[in-house]
Design a protein around this motif. Structure first.
Motif, PDB file in Angstrom:
ATOM      1  N   LEU A  57       0.267  -1.168   0.306  1.00 30.65           N
ATOM      2  CA  LEU A  57      -0.342   0.047   0.458  1.00 30.65           C
ATOM      3  C   LEU A  57       1.339   1.265   0.313  1.00 30.65           C
ATOM      4  CD1 LEU A  57      -3.046  -0.660   2.453  1.00 30.65           C
ATOM      5  CD2 LEU A  57      -2.617  -0.904   0.125  1.00 30.65           C
ATOM      6  N   LEU A  58       2.112   1.239   0.822  1.00 34.91           N
ATOM      7  CA  LEU A  58       2.551   2.188   0.926  1.00 34.91           C
ATOM      8  C   LEU A  58       3.299   2.444  -0.190  1.00 34.91           C
ATOM      9  CD1 LEU A  58       4.658   1.800   4.163  1.00 34.91           C
ATOM     10  CD2 LEU A  58       3.003   3.833   3.371  1.00 34.91           C
ATOM     11  N   GLY A  59       3.990   1.395  -0.878  1.00 37.37           N
ATOM     12  CA  GLY A  59       4.375   1.712  -2.641  1.00 37.37           C
ATOM     13  C   GLY A  59       3.188   1.748  -3.176  1.00 37.37           C
ATOM     14  N   THR A  60       2.216   1.697  -3.479  1.00 40.93           N
ATOM     15  CA  THR A  60       1.024   2.026  -4.594  1.00 40.93           C
ATOM     16  C   THR A  60       1.083   3.541  -4.278  1.00 40.93           C
ATOM     17  OG1 THR A  60       0.098   0.150  -4.400  1.00 40.93           O
ATOM     18  CG2 THR A  60      -1.623   1.831  -5.342  1.00 40.93           C
ATOM     19  N   LEU A  61       0.757   4.384  -3.226  1.00 41.11           N
ATOM     20  CA  LEU A  61       0.611   5.638  -3.159  1.00 41.11           C
ATOM     21  C   LEU A  61       1.430   6.406  -3.127  1.00 41.11           C
ATOM     22  CD1 LEU A  61      -0.808   8.177  -1.034  1.00 41.11           C
ATOM     23  CD2 LEU A  61       0.134   7.383   0.517  1.00 41.11           C
ATOM     24  N   ALA A  62       2.455   6.128  -2.796  1.00 40.80           N
ATOM     25  CA  ALA A  62       4.045   6.987  -3.479  1.00 40.80           C
ATOM     26  C   ALA A  62       4.253   6.754  -4.913  1.00 40.80           C
ATOM     27  CB  ALA A  62       5.682   5.969  -3.125  1.00 40.80           C
ATOM     28  N   LEU A  63       3.521   5.457  -5.581  1.00 40.13           N
ATOM     29  CA  LEU A  63       3.789   5.754  -7.001  1.00 40.13           C
ATOM     30  C   LEU A  63       3.317   7.052  -7.854  1.00 40.13           C
ATOM     31  CD1 LEU A  63       4.939   4.411  -9.699  1.00 40.13           C
ATOM     32  CD2 LEU A  63       3.258   2.760  -9.582  1.00 40.13           C
ATOM     33  N   GLY A  64       1.817   6.566  -7.026  1.00 39.39           N
ATOM     34  CA  GLY A  64       0.920   7.193  -7.445  1.00 39.39           C
ATOM     35  C   GLY A  64       1.143   9.224  -6.893  1.00 39.39           C
ATOM     36  N   VAL A  65       1.986   9.610  -5.668  1.00 40.16           N
ATOM     37  CA  VAL A  65       2.305  10.551  -5.277  1.00 40.16           C
ATOM     38  C   VAL A  65       3.820  10.716  -6.722  1.00 40.16           C
ATOM     39  CG1 VAL A  65       3.743  12.345  -4.442  1.00 40.16           C
ATOM     40  CG2 VAL A  65       1.601  10.567  -3.764  1.00 40.16           C
ATOM     41  N   THR A  66       4.381  10.039  -7.226  1.00 42.86           N
ATOM     42  CA  THR A  66       5.514  10.339  -7.525  1.00 42.86           C
ATOM     43  C   THR A  66       5.109  10.611  -9.424  1.00 42.86           C
ATOM     44  OG1 THR A  66       6.330   7.822  -7.556  1.00 42.86           O
ATOM     45  CG2 THR A  66       7.090   9.718  -6.235  1.00 42.86           C
ATOM     46  N   THR A  67       4.346   9.978  -9.966  1.00 40.65           N
ATOM     47  CA  THR A  67       3.883   9.650 -10.778  1.00 40.65           C
ATOM     48  C   THR A  67       3.433  11.121 -11.501  1.00 40.65           C
ATOM     49  OG1 THR A  67       3.755   7.013 -11.199  1.00 40.65           O
ATOM     50  CG2 THR A  67       2.924   8.641 -12.811  1.00 40.65           C
TER      51      THR A  67
END
Length: 521
Positions: A93-103
């Motif tokens: 879940l942390l990875g999915t959230l971080a991917l959305g923000v950085t993309t």
């Protein structure tokens, strides 16, 4: 000695009923994986526009494509270890959230350096998604045909992401190439929100004798119960007798891997990531990619040789670091397992031979033949769409052909499909029938690879190391991918056919090495 409960990685185990939340787990992990791969492949179609917007010279354009693979390769093993230690749900879940923000943030970059930095951050976030997702599936589908189906769907989601990323980028780039990254960021954030609501934390296991992460019911543990006991198939037992190939709870092992640290031991160490190993691996890969990028201006230049030597030294240092750690991010003893070796070699050559070439093919066709972005995206979808369909149907091969031999067949089909591409970029007119036929055959090969790799990655390691197996497999894939992209761009600078021939040769080498030492079926 194997007991009645053990089974080969290539032979489906007796079915164990999947938990009721398994379908939701499969849906969320497949969606996040698809978005991670869409983000990965989107630059294939936006590369010309992005390079023009940033004024990126041709010698540095490989970095616009290689930022994400660099982040993936450097952090996948760390992400796997963290997922095993602190909870696959949490890391995912942390990875999915971080991917959305950085993309989304990457859409606002205005220089090559800033865009590349954003892409590296997206690779780090994608590492958490990919390492955690297969671990979550291993928990949700303990064994049998259901696991084969689930990993097949996951493999198909990889193919779907590879196909849809360039298509989305081609459509939105008609207005502005930045819109693709804004759309992907928004969709990924929505998936993170859905996952937080639907992914069920593991429940405490009855009779688990101690506090372990499983006993908390919060999903903060390594998956299996803290006792190390698994009741649904092969794996370690609480008594110290292993029911199958894998380490026991006492540290004695009947398999090839060295004893695994206990979950409590990981927690007791704070679950600290292996920063020394991650740093040396990232520096080794960075030196290799820089050497391959500079090689297009002359392979015999001293700087290229120095960088290649530095990469080799740093890789040896990485191995030394991992051997000295009590709880490494990759247990090198797993390489004594033939199935794990086949998985790792297969993933490495999938990146080198397949992903490396098809990452640059749309750009080659747009520049060499003047193919429009939408037409290039359509050709890419033909290849990746075929891969998607074949990956879904490849489960029918389970029990008939071993996973290493399925990988070899995939490599051979990929090589056969690449050969018709020779001469297509420099031809007076686009030879559409030959080009499309080659893409279909190569896509079928890619589908077989994508279906076999995740199954072999999970089944070739003990149950409590599913995330490590996933991380190692994907690390090898993206190391190969990053090196493959840089190599194919360098080779195609003078003659695109050289890149096609190299891809076919590497695919055949992958087929030979994958089956070397594997049991015959």
């Amino acid at each position: 000695m194997r007991t009645a409960h053990s089974h080969s990685p290539d032979t489906p185990a007796p079915d164990t009923p999947a938990p009721r939340h398994a379908t939701a787990t499969l849906a969320v992990t497949a969606a996040a994986t698809t978005l991670a791969l869409m983000n990965y492949t989107a630059p294939m179609l936006t590369l010309p526009a992005t390079a023009e917007a940033f004024g990126t010279p041709s010698s540095a354009q490989a970095w616009l494509l290689n930022g994400t693979p660099l982040g993936l390769a450097a952090l996948l093993l760390v992400a796997g270890a963290l997922a095993d230690a602190h909870g696959r749900r949490r890391v995912f879940l942390l990875g999915t959230l971080a991917l959305g923000v950085t993309t989304a943030l990457g859409a606002f970059a205005d220089t090559t350096a800033l865009f590349t930095a954003a892409r590296i951050a997206q690779g780090v976030a994608s590492a958490a998604i990919l390492a955690g997702s297969l671990g979550l599936l291993a928990d949700a589908y303990p064994s049998g045909r259901d696991r084969i189906r689930a990993t097949g769907v996951w493999g198909a989601s990889v193919s779907a992401g590879i196909a849809l990323g360039p298509l989305l980028a081609a459509v939105l780039s008609l207005a502005d190439w930045r819109l693709a990254y804004l759309a992907l960021g928004a969709a990924t954030l929505a998936t993170a929100a859905a996952g937080a609501r639907t992914l069920t934390p593991p429940r405490p296991e009855r009779g688990s004798g101690g506090p372990g992460p499983s006993a908390t019911g919060r999903g903060d543990g390594p998956g299996p119960a803290a006792t190390g006991r698994r009741t649904d198939g092969p794996g370690p037992s609480a008594t110290g007798r292993a029911d199958g190939p894998g380490p026991s709870a006492t540290g004695r092992t009947t398999g090839d891997a060295r004893p695994a640290p206990s979950p409590a031991g990981r927690a007791g160490g704070g679950g600290r990531p292996d920063l020394a190993g991650a740093t040396t691996l990232a520096l080794a890969l960075g030196a290799l990619l820089t050497a391959l990028t500079l090689g297009r201006d002359g392979w015999l230049r001293p700087v290229v040789g120095v960088l290649l030597l530095a990469s080799a030294v740093l890789l040896a240092l990485f191995v030394a670091v991992e051997r000295r750690r009590k709880d490494p991010m990759i247990d090198l003893g797993l390489l004594r397992r033939p199935a794990f070796r086949a998985s790792t070699v297969g993933a490495l050559f999938t990146g080198l031979a397949v992903i490396g070439l098809f990452s640059v093919l749309p750009s080659l066709l747009m520049r060499g033949q003047g193919v429009a972005p939408l037409a290039a995206a359509g050709l890419f979808v033909l290849w990746s769409g075929t891969s998607f369909v074949v990956a879904l149907q490849a489960r029918r091969l389970a029990g008939r052909i071993s996973a290493p031999y399925q990988l070899a067949l995939g490599f051979v089909l990929s090589a056969v499909g690449v050969l018709p591409l020779l001469g297509t970029v420099d031809a007076p007119a686009v030879p559409w029938p030959r080009l499309m036929a080659g893409l279909v055959v190569a896509g079928a090969g890619s589908g077989l690879l994508n279906a076999a790799l995740p199954r072999l990655a999970v089944d070739s390691v003990p149950p409590e190391r599913a995330a490590m197996g996933s991380g190692a497999n994907n690390t090898a894939r993206y190391i190969g991918s990053a090196a493959g992209v840089a190599l194919m761009l360098a080779l195609s600078a003078t003659d695109p056919d050289t890149a096609f021939a190299a891809s076919a040769a590497l695919a055949l080498a992958g087929a030979a090495l994958t089956v070397a030492g594997s049991p015959r079926r």
